[in-house]
Design an enzyme around this catalytic site. Structure first.
Site, PDB file in Angstrom:
ATOM      1  N   ASP A  98      41.509  52.784  28.515  1.00  0.00           N
ATOM      2  CA  ASP A  98      40.680  52.378  28.182  1.00  0.00           C
ATOM      3  C   ASP A  98      39.360  52.057  28.322  1.00  0.00           C
ATOM      4  OD1 ASP A  98      41.077  50.267  29.541  1.00  0.00           O
ATOM      5  OD2 ASP A  98      40.916  48.866  28.119  1.00  0.00           O
ATOM      6  N   GLU A 120      48.619  55.586  27.096  1.00  0.00           N
ATOM      7  CA  GLU A 120      48.624  54.166  26.534  1.00  0.00           C
ATOM      8  C   GLU A 120      47.632  54.153  25.623  1.00  0.00           C
ATOM      9  OE1 GLU A 120      46.582  51.333  28.965  1.00  0.00           O
ATOM     10  OE2 GLU A 120      48.324  50.323  30.066  1.00  0.00           O
ATOM     11  N   GLU A 134      35.921  48.242  26.550  1.00  0.00           N
ATOM     12  CA  GLU A 134      36.738  49.060  26.487  1.00  0.00           C
ATOM     13  C   GLU A 134      37.746  49.176  25.458  1.00  0.00           C
ATOM     14  OE1 GLU A 134      36.478  46.621  28.351  1.00  0.00           O
ATOM     15  OE2 GLU A 134      36.062  47.570  30.778  1.00  0.00           O
ATOM     16  N   HIS A 211      37.511  39.812  36.199  1.00  0.00           N
ATOM     17  CA  HIS A 211      36.395  41.464  36.424  1.00  0.00           C
ATOM     18  C   HIS A 211      35.787  41.518  35.808  1.00  0.00           C
ATOM     19  CE1 HIS A 211      38.132  44.461  34.982  1.00  0.00           C
ATOM     20  NE2 HIS A 211      40.035  44.228  35.692  1.00  0.00           N
ATOM     21  N   ARG A 213      33.600  43.248  32.676  1.00  0.00           N
ATOM     22  CA  ARG A 213      32.152  42.646  32.644  1.00  0.00           C
ATOM     23  C   ARG A 213      31.470  41.802  31.417  1.00  0.00           C
ATOM     24  NH1 ARG A 213      31.438  47.510  33.816  1.00  0.00           N
ATOM     25  NH2 ARG A 213      28.899  48.672  34.324  1.00  0.00           N
ATOM     26  N   HIS A 244      37.472  41.299  42.988  1.00  0.00           N
ATOM     27  CA  HIS A 244      36.985  42.821  42.619  1.00  0.00           C
ATOM     28  C   HIS A 244      36.251  42.969  43.837  1.00  0.00           C
ATOM     29  CE1 HIS A 244      35.622  45.829  40.112  1.00  0.00           C
ATOM     30  NE2 HIS A 244      36.836  46.033  39.287  1.00  0.00           N
TER      31      HIS A 244
HETATM   32  C1  UD1 Z   1      36.280  49.087  35.838  1.00  0.00           C
HETATM   33  C2  UD1 Z   1      36.185  49.660  34.234  1.00  0.00           C
HETATM   34  C3  UD1 Z   1      37.515  48.288  33.769  1.00  0.00           C
HETATM   35  C4  UD1 Z   1      38.492  48.585  33.782  1.00  0.00           C
HETATM   36  C5  UD1 Z   1      38.448  48.077  35.499  1.00  0.00           C
HETATM   37  C6  UD1 Z   1      39.441  47.748  36.330  1.00  0.00           C
HETATM   38  C7  UD1 Z   1      34.681  50.523  32.900  1.00  0.00           C
HETATM   39  C8  UD1 Z   1      33.452  50.149  31.869  1.00  0.00           C
HETATM   40  N1  UD1 Z   1      35.289  49.710  33.089  1.00  0.00           N
HETATM   41  O1  UD1 Z   1      35.752  48.007  35.523  1.00  0.00           O
HETATM   42  O2  UD1 Z   1      38.068  49.137  32.056  1.00  0.00           O
HETATM   43  O3  UD1 Z   1      38.942  47.733  33.733  1.00  0.00           O
HETATM   44  O4  UD1 Z   1      37.255  48.976  36.104  1.00  0.00           O
HETATM   45  O5  UD1 Z   1      39.225  47.023  38.061  1.00  0.00           O
HETATM   46  O6  UD1 Z   1      35.450  51.776  32.620  1.00  0.00           O
HETATM   47  N2  UD1 Z   1      32.735  49.038  42.829  1.00  0.00           N
HETATM   48  C9  UD1 Z   1      33.181  49.550  44.378  1.00  0.00           C
HETATM   49  N3  UD1 Z   1      33.662  49.978  44.455  1.00  0.00           N
HETATM   50  C10 UD1 Z   1      35.140  50.202  43.793  1.00  0.00           C
HETATM   51  C11 UD1 Z   1      34.982  49.802  42.807  1.00  0.00           C
HETATM   52  C12 UD1 Z   1      34.330  49.138  41.933  1.00  0.00           C
HETATM   53  O7  UD1 Z   1      32.207  49.227  44.761  1.00  0.00           O
HETATM   54  O8  UD1 Z   1      35.796  50.842  44.397  1.00  0.00           O
HETATM   55  C13 UD1 Z   1      32.004  47.940  41.914  1.00  0.00           C
HETATM   56  C14 UD1 Z   1      30.711  49.034  42.382  1.00  0.00           C
HETATM   57  O9  UD1 Z   1      29.820  48.012  42.712  1.00  0.00           O
HETATM   58  C15 UD1 Z   1      30.267  49.138  40.910  1.00  0.00           C
HETATM   59  C16 UD1 Z   1      30.767  48.297  40.468  1.00  0.00           C
HETATM   60  O10 UD1 Z   1      32.111  47.430  41.164  1.00  0.00           O
HETATM   61  O11 UD1 Z   1      29.168  49.833  40.656  1.00  0.00           O
HETATM   62  C17 UD1 Z   1      31.632  47.864  38.865  1.00  0.00           C
HETATM   63  O12 UD1 Z   1      32.528  49.672  39.158  1.00  0.00           O
HETATM   64  P1  UD1 Z   1      33.191  49.647  37.589  1.00  0.00           P
HETATM   65  O13 UD1 Z   1      33.982  50.361  37.303  1.00  0.00           O
HETATM   66  O14 UD1 Z   1      31.153  49.977  36.381  1.00  0.00           O
HETATM   67  O15 UD1 Z   1      33.246  48.238  36.571  1.00  0.00           O
HETATM   68  P2  UD1 Z   1      34.368  47.489  36.417  1.00  0.00           P
HETATM   69  O16 UD1 Z   1      34.019  45.811  36.397  1.00  0.00           O
HETATM   70  O17 UD1 Z   1      35.282  47.881  38.344  1.00  0.00           O
HETATM   71  N1  UDP Z   2      45.977  45.541  41.743  1.00  0.00           N
HETATM   72  C1  UDP Z   2      45.812  46.047  42.245  1.00  0.00           C
HETATM   73  N2  UDP Z   2      45.274  44.969  43.563  1.00  0.00           N
HETATM   74  C2  UDP Z   2      44.634  43.690  43.688  1.00  0.00           C
HETATM   75  C3  UDP Z   2      44.402  43.647  42.113  1.00  0.00           C
HETATM   76  C4  UDP Z   2      45.196  44.129  41.471  1.00  0.00           C
HETATM   77  O1  UDP Z   2      46.540  46.926  42.979  1.00  0.00           O
HETATM   78  O2  UDP Z   2      43.774  43.222  44.406  1.00  0.00           O
HETATM   79  C5  UDP Z   2      46.140  45.815  40.610  1.00  0.00           C
HETATM   80  C6  UDP Z   2      47.354  45.553  38.840  1.00  0.00           C
HETATM   81  O3  UDP Z   2      48.385  45.273  39.756  1.00  0.00           O
HETATM   82  C7  UDP Z   2      47.212  45.928  38.148  1.00  0.00           C
HETATM   83  C8  UDP Z   2      46.539  46.780  37.830  1.00  0.00           C
HETATM   84  O4  UDP Z   2      46.074  46.462  39.781  1.00  0.00           O
HETATM   85  O5  UDP Z   2      48.170  46.768  38.320  1.00  0.00           O
HETATM   86  C9  UDP Z   2      44.286  45.791  37.716  1.00  0.00           C
HETATM   87  O6  UDP Z   2      43.597  46.502  38.009  1.00  0.00           O
HETATM   88  P1  UDP Z   2      42.597  45.687  37.342  1.00  0.00           P
HETATM   89  O7  UDP Z   2      42.466  44.049  37.289  1.00  0.00           O
HETATM   90  O8  UDP Z   2      41.185  46.389  38.175  1.00  0.00           O
HETATM   91  O9  UDP Z   2      42.202  46.498  35.431  1.00  0.00           O
HETATM   92  P2  UDP Z   2      42.807  46.276  33.925  1.00  0.00           P
HETATM   93  O10 UDP Z   2      43.951  46.083  33.986  1.00  0.00           O
HETATM   94  O11 UDP Z   2      41.787  44.570  33.712  1.00  0.00           O
HETATM   95  O12 UDP Z   2      41.791  47.441  33.609  1.00  0.00           O
END
Ligand code: UD1
Ligand code: UDP
Length: 384
Positions: A98, A120, A134, A211, A213, A244
């Site tokens: 998603d 999924e 999502e 984490h 949004r 995160h």
């Molecule tokens: C994204 C997904 C969310 C998912 C989550 C898992 C969307 C809109 N959101 O949200 O569905 O649950 O990932 O974690 O698709 N950042 C880093 N390094 C990284 C990852 C993130 O620096 O490896 C920082 C960056 O500043 C980035 C911000 O986090 O701009 C947000 O990342 P983004 O993928 O937009 O949103 P998530 O909240 O991670």
């Molecule tokens: N996870 C990980 N390291 C962390 C936190 C989470 O490997 O520090 C794993 C967790 O076991 C799960 C996935 O990341 O499989 C969940 O990711 P996240 O919470 O970022 O996304 P969501 O499930 O909400 O989409």
């Protein structure tokens, strides 16, 4: 006969974790030519998973920017992926779940008239803005999808209600169960220095992640206030929070929890460390989707820090409770789990409504059956 060309497209940590076992099997399949395209919507958090599962991307779009907006992700992925799809012309693309990578991956493939498989598929809250974005990402991907891989029968029912052809829905179990089975070990030794120093048998360790949004701002601050009350009132309780990398999450975490000595704010953990931390912790508080699926199999109670969840199965089984984001409600529910042994035992029964570890084989077999490469229709995953 030519091999079937399948391109997997993913970009964030959870997609990578759940696609990894599938990519591994596709890579070694003698009837399939597998191409891996990562958007790198996440960078470090994606790379942690690629390294662990030793997956090398054929295409890395490297789109992540600091504090990226939904539009930033959408525009970059749509433009870059279009070129990759035009060059490779796969028979089928597979997206997962998603995220915005998922939806835009499906949209790019639709523009190029390439078949789409959605792993999924069929999870729903039916609330447009929760989880945001999502719920709509998954829904919009579903509208474009040719083959729906639904983890559970319940997810299949959601799709049937939307008039999806039942021949195009196959119940597989969730691939995360395939992933986690490989990774949790009773004698696992942590590499992280903070985890090494924690006494898991004497302290009650709560694992926290947050984490989403829609929780950024008010939601996160009330979650963190509840955590501070919990550790003040329960001297032998500590909290581990792998934070995160989203800067907005990190700022709020530091503001509310940075001075609390009973809260360990640590960097995001590699999946192996994290999965083993789940299995050693007393219980889990999270707004994550994937963790709600992993923890029940490990016998760990989960309090879900969200107003809605598309994962109802473990709630029905009694191992997961949705507590929302109000400080008082969170505090009371967690305090009860810490202090009421009976409540704890009821919630810590291991159940696994999300899969049996064979989702990947079912997905591949159904693809081959659907494209007339294999004759026999595989058996679906059958737990209600
Ligand atoms: C994204 C997904 C969310 C998912 C989550 C898992 C969307 C809109 N959101 O949200 O569905 O649950 O990932 O974690 O698709 N950042 C880093 N390094 C990284 C990852 C993130 O620096 O490896 C920082 C960056 O500043 C980035 C911000 O986090 O701009 C947000 O990342 P983004 O993928 O937009 O949103 P998530 O909240 O991670
Ligand atoms: N996870 C990980 N390291 C962390 C936190 C989470 O490997 O520090 C794993 C967790 O076991 C799960 C996935 O990341 O499989 C969940 O990711 P996240 O919470 O970022 O996304 P969501 O499930 O909400 O989409």
């Amino acid at each position: 006969m030519n091999k079937m060309k399948i391109m997997t497209i993913f970009g964030t940590r959870p997609e990578a974790i759940k696609m990894a076992p599938l990519v591994k099997k596709l890579n070694h399949h003698n009837q399939i030519d597998c191409i891996v395209a990562v958007t790198a919507q996440h960078r470090e958090m994606l790379d942690q998973v690629l390294d662990l599962f030793q997956i090398e991307a054929d295409y890395d779009l490297d789109i992540m920017s600091d504090q990226q907006t939904l539009v930033d992700i959408t525009v970059k992925v749509l433009k870059e992926l279009d070129q990759v799809l035009k060059k490779e012309e796969p028979d089928l693309i597979l997206v997962h779940g998603d995220t915005t990578t998922t939806f835009i991956g499906a949209l790019s493939s639709f523009y190029n008239q390439i078949d789409i498989g959605h792993v999924e598929a069929g999870l729903r809250t039916n609330d447009k803005y929760s989880p945001y974005p999502e719920e709509m990402n998954r829904h919009l991907t579903g509208v474009l999808t040719d083959l729906n891989f639904a983890p559970t029968i319940n997810n299949k029912k959601n799709l049937l209600k939307e008039n999806v052809d039942s021949e195009k829905i196959f119940v597989t179990g969730n691939t995360v169960i395939d992933a986690i089975k490989e990774i949790v070990q009773d004698d696992y030794r942590f590499k992280n220095q903070v985890l090494k120093n924690i006494n898991f048998s004497e302290k009650k360790i709560i694992l926290l992640t947050a984490h989403r949004r829609e929780n950024i701002g008010k939601g996160l601050s009330s979650i963190f206030k509840a955590i501070n009350r919990l550790t003040q009132q329960n001297p032998d309780t500590e909290v581990v929070f792998p934070v995160h990398l989203n800067p907005a999450v990190r700022k709020t975490a530091q503001k509310y929890l940075g001075k609390n000595k009973k809260v360990h704010l640590i960097e995001p953990l590699g999946y192996q460390e994290f999965a083993n931390l789940m299995s050693r912790s007393y219980f889990i508080m999270t707004d994550s989707g994937g963790i709600q699926e992993e923890a029940p199999g490990l016998g760990k109670p989960v309090l879900v820090l969200r107003d809605t969840t598309e994962r109802q199965e473990a709630i029905k089984a009694g191992t997961v409770k949705k507590v929302g984001v109000e400080q008082e409600v969170i505090f009371k529910a967690a305090n009860k789990l810490i202090n009421n042994q009976k409540e704890y035992e009821i919630m810590s029964k291991a159940t696994n409504p999300y899969g049996d570890g064979k989702a990947v084989n079912r997905i591949i077999d159904y693809i081959l059956y659907n494209y007339n490469i294999k004759k026999n229709k595989p058996e679906p995953y059958g737990v209600v």
